[in-house]
Design an enzyme around this catalytic site. Structure first.
Site, PDB file in Angstrom:
ATOM      1  N   ARG A 124      44.897  47.796  30.435  1.00  0.00           N
ATOM      2  CA  ARG A 124      44.669  46.927  31.586  1.00  0.00           C
ATOM      3  C   ARG A 124      43.894  45.691  31.101  1.00  0.00           C
ATOM      4  O   ARG A 124      42.848  45.838  30.465  1.00  0.00           O
ATOM      5  CB  ARG A 124      43.859  47.703  32.628  1.00  0.00           C
ATOM      6  CG  ARG A 124      43.732  47.031  33.965  1.00  0.00           C
ATOM      7  CD  ARG A 124      43.105  47.972  34.978  1.00  0.00           C
ATOM      8  NE  ARG A 124      41.680  47.756  35.108  1.00  0.00           N
ATOM      9  CZ  ARG A 124      40.994  47.942  36.232  1.00  0.00           C
ATOM     10  NH1 ARG A 124      41.590  48.377  37.324  1.00  0.00           N
ATOM     11  NH2 ARG A 124      39.704  47.732  36.278  1.00  0.00           N
ATOM     12  N   THR A 128      42.360  40.089  34.352  1.00  0.00           N
ATOM     13  CA  THR A 128      43.302  40.047  35.487  1.00  0.00           C
ATOM     14  C   THR A 128      43.591  41.422  36.086  1.00  0.00           C
ATOM     15  O   THR A 128      44.212  41.506  37.148  1.00  0.00           O
ATOM     16  CB  THR A 128      44.657  39.464  35.038  1.00  0.00           C
ATOM     17  OG1 THR A 128      45.243  40.375  34.087  1.00  0.00           O
ATOM     18  CG2 THR A 128      44.485  38.084  34.391  1.00  0.00           C
ATOM     19  N   ASP A 222      34.074  53.165  32.709  1.00  0.00           N
ATOM     20  CA  ASP A 222      35.340  53.162  31.955  1.00  0.00           C
ATOM     21  C   ASP A 222      35.505  54.531  31.306  1.00  0.00           C
ATOM     22  O   ASP A 222      34.792  54.875  30.354  1.00  0.00           O
ATOM     23  CB  ASP A 222      35.317  52.052  30.898  1.00  0.00           C
ATOM     24  CG  ASP A 222      36.673  51.906  30.207  1.00  0.00           C
ATOM     25  OD1 ASP A 222      37.229  52.934  29.761  1.00  0.00           O
ATOM     26  OD2 ASP A 222      37.185  50.779  30.139  1.00  0.00           O
ATOM     27  N   ASP A 225      36.242  54.674  27.491  1.00  0.00           N
ATOM     28  CA  ASP A 225      35.075  54.285  26.688  1.00  0.00           C
ATOM     29  C   ASP A 225      34.024  55.386  26.671  1.00  0.00           C
ATOM     30  O   ASP A 225      33.441  55.688  25.628  1.00  0.00           O
ATOM     31  CB  ASP A 225      34.449  53.004  27.253  1.00  0.00           C
ATOM     32  CG  ASP A 225      35.159  51.761  26.744  1.00  0.00           C
ATOM     33  OD1 ASP A 225      35.866  51.841  25.724  1.00  0.00           O
ATOM     34  OD2 ASP A 225      34.992  50.701  27.380  1.00  0.00           O
TER      35      ASP A 225
HETATM   36  C1  PRP Z   1      41.980  52.185  32.455  1.00  0.00           C
HETATM   37  C2  PRP Z   1      42.264  53.609  32.847  1.00  0.00           C
HETATM   38  C3  PRP Z   1      43.654  53.524  33.426  1.00  0.00           C
HETATM   39  C4  PRP Z   1      43.682  52.148  34.052  1.00  0.00           C
HETATM   40  C5  PRP Z   1      43.526  52.279  35.548  1.00  0.00           C
HETATM   41  O1  PRP Z   1      42.608  51.945  31.251  1.00  0.00           O
HETATM   42  O2  PRP Z   1      42.149  54.483  31.761  1.00  0.00           O
HETATM   43  O3  PRP Z   1      44.673  53.634  32.456  1.00  0.00           O
HETATM   44  O4  PRP Z   1      42.577  51.418  33.499  1.00  0.00           O
HETATM   45  O5  PRP Z   1      43.527  51.039  36.164  1.00  0.00           O
HETATM   46  P1  PRP Z   1      44.689  50.524  37.115  1.00  0.00           P
HETATM   47  O6  PRP Z   1      45.042  51.636  38.028  1.00  0.00           O
HETATM   48  O7  PRP Z   1      44.050  49.363  37.815  1.00  0.00           O
HETATM   49  O8  PRP Z   1      45.837  50.090  36.251  1.00  0.00           O
HETATM   50  P2  PRP Z   1      42.278  50.784  30.236  1.00  0.00           P
HETATM   51  O9  PRP Z   1      43.414  49.822  30.213  1.00  0.00           O
HETATM   52  O10 PRP Z   1      40.919  50.214  30.483  1.00  0.00           O
HETATM   53  O11 PRP Z   1      42.349  51.507  28.855  1.00  0.00           O
HETATM   54  P3  PRP Z   1      41.604  52.782  28.259  1.00  0.00           P
HETATM   55  O12 PRP Z   1      42.415  53.950  28.687  1.00  0.00           O
HETATM   56  O13 PRP Z   1      41.661  52.514  26.797  1.00  0.00           O
HETATM   57  O14 PRP Z   1      40.192  52.809  28.774  1.00  0.00           O
END
Ligand code: PRP
Length: 235
Positions: A124, A128, A222, A225
């Site tokens: 994500r 944005t 997060d 993380d």
């Molecule tokens: C986070 C989380 C989900 C997503 C959810 O991932 O793990 O995959 O955001 O958000 P959304 O429903 O608004 O799309 P991120 O891209 O931060 O990656 P990560 O899994 O490496 O933490």
């Protein structure tokens, strides 16, 4: 602009996820609340975060397995009696939305030993909140069986929708997908079930809403993380 986006993404338009048959929220037992309390505490060590996450994963996976089709089977017990049991009628694989979804993989193998695991790498965008698909690798003939889709966080729903597009392109129909999720926002759930009406989502918590940065309230931070130790806190 950001608050406008948040208002739009928070819209539930009368949708109540707790009354929707496709959204299965785990019962709020003391054990589940205890695990959530320990995970959500911002002072939790990484070790504790991982330990209590795994308790929640286990409960979610047991509930997700209940959504699979089963048939009756009799087995003979050691004293020689008949036990009328069940077994799944289909093959089951898991697909992790990388990165956070990978945290659930080891627990899948404790319930479904040797299950095949596919990967979909989605990140994500931090500014944005838009999802970007980087990579996918799925087991062959994945559409022949059922899929446990591992995605701990459902905020705007964008990442999950992207993952579902990948599964659909691989021949997986929504009625064969069960999402395994830790936290979900009402607006994200609405977005997903509107586009995928035959999907089922098992979650351990339906949150209140999203903040202006599209993080859940009360939330957990997060997840990826905190689980993998890349949040910059040496706990
Ligand atoms: C986070 C989380 C989900 C997503 C959810 O991932 O793990 O995959 O955001 O958000 P959304 O429903 O608004 O799309 P991120 O891209 O931060 O990656 P990560 O899994 O490496 O933490």
């Amino acid at each position: 602009m950001r608050s406008q986006l948040s208002e739009i993404s928070n819209g539930t338009n009368g949708f109540d996820p707790r009354r929707d048959r496709r959204v299965i929220e785990l019962p709020r037992t003391a054990a589940l609340l205890d695990a959530h309390t320990r995970m959500r505490d911002h002072t939790a060590s990484r070790e504790n975060f991982v330990t209590h996450s795994r308790r929640v994963f286990r409960a979610l996976l047991e509930a997700a397995v209940c959504e699979l089709p089963f048939e009756s089977i009799d087995v003979r017990t050691p004293p020689g009696h008949t036990f009328r049991g069940v077994r799944p009628t289909c093959s089951v694989c898991a697909v992790a939305v990388v990165r956070a979804g990978e945290s659930i993989e080891s627990e899948v193998w404790s319930i479904l030993p040797g299950a095949r695991i596919g990967k979909i790498l989605i990140q994500r965008d931090r500014a944005t909140s838009q999802p970007h698909l980087y990579y996918s690798h799925l087991p062959p003939r994945i559409g022949d069986g059922h899929v446990l889709l591992l995605e701990p966080m459902l905020a705007t729903g964008g990442s999950l929708l992207t993952a579902l597009d990948v599964l659909r392109a691989a021949g997986v129909t929504d009625d064969r997908v069960v999402v395994v999720n830790v936290l979900a926002s009402p607006s994200g759930l609405r977005r997903v079930v509107e586009r995928h009406p035959d999907l089922r989502i098992v979650t351990s918590s339906i949150e209140e809403s999203l903040d202006i940065n599209n993080f859940m309230i009360p939330g957990i931070g997060d997840f990826g993380d905190r689980y993998f130790g890349t949040d910059g806190h040496p706990r």
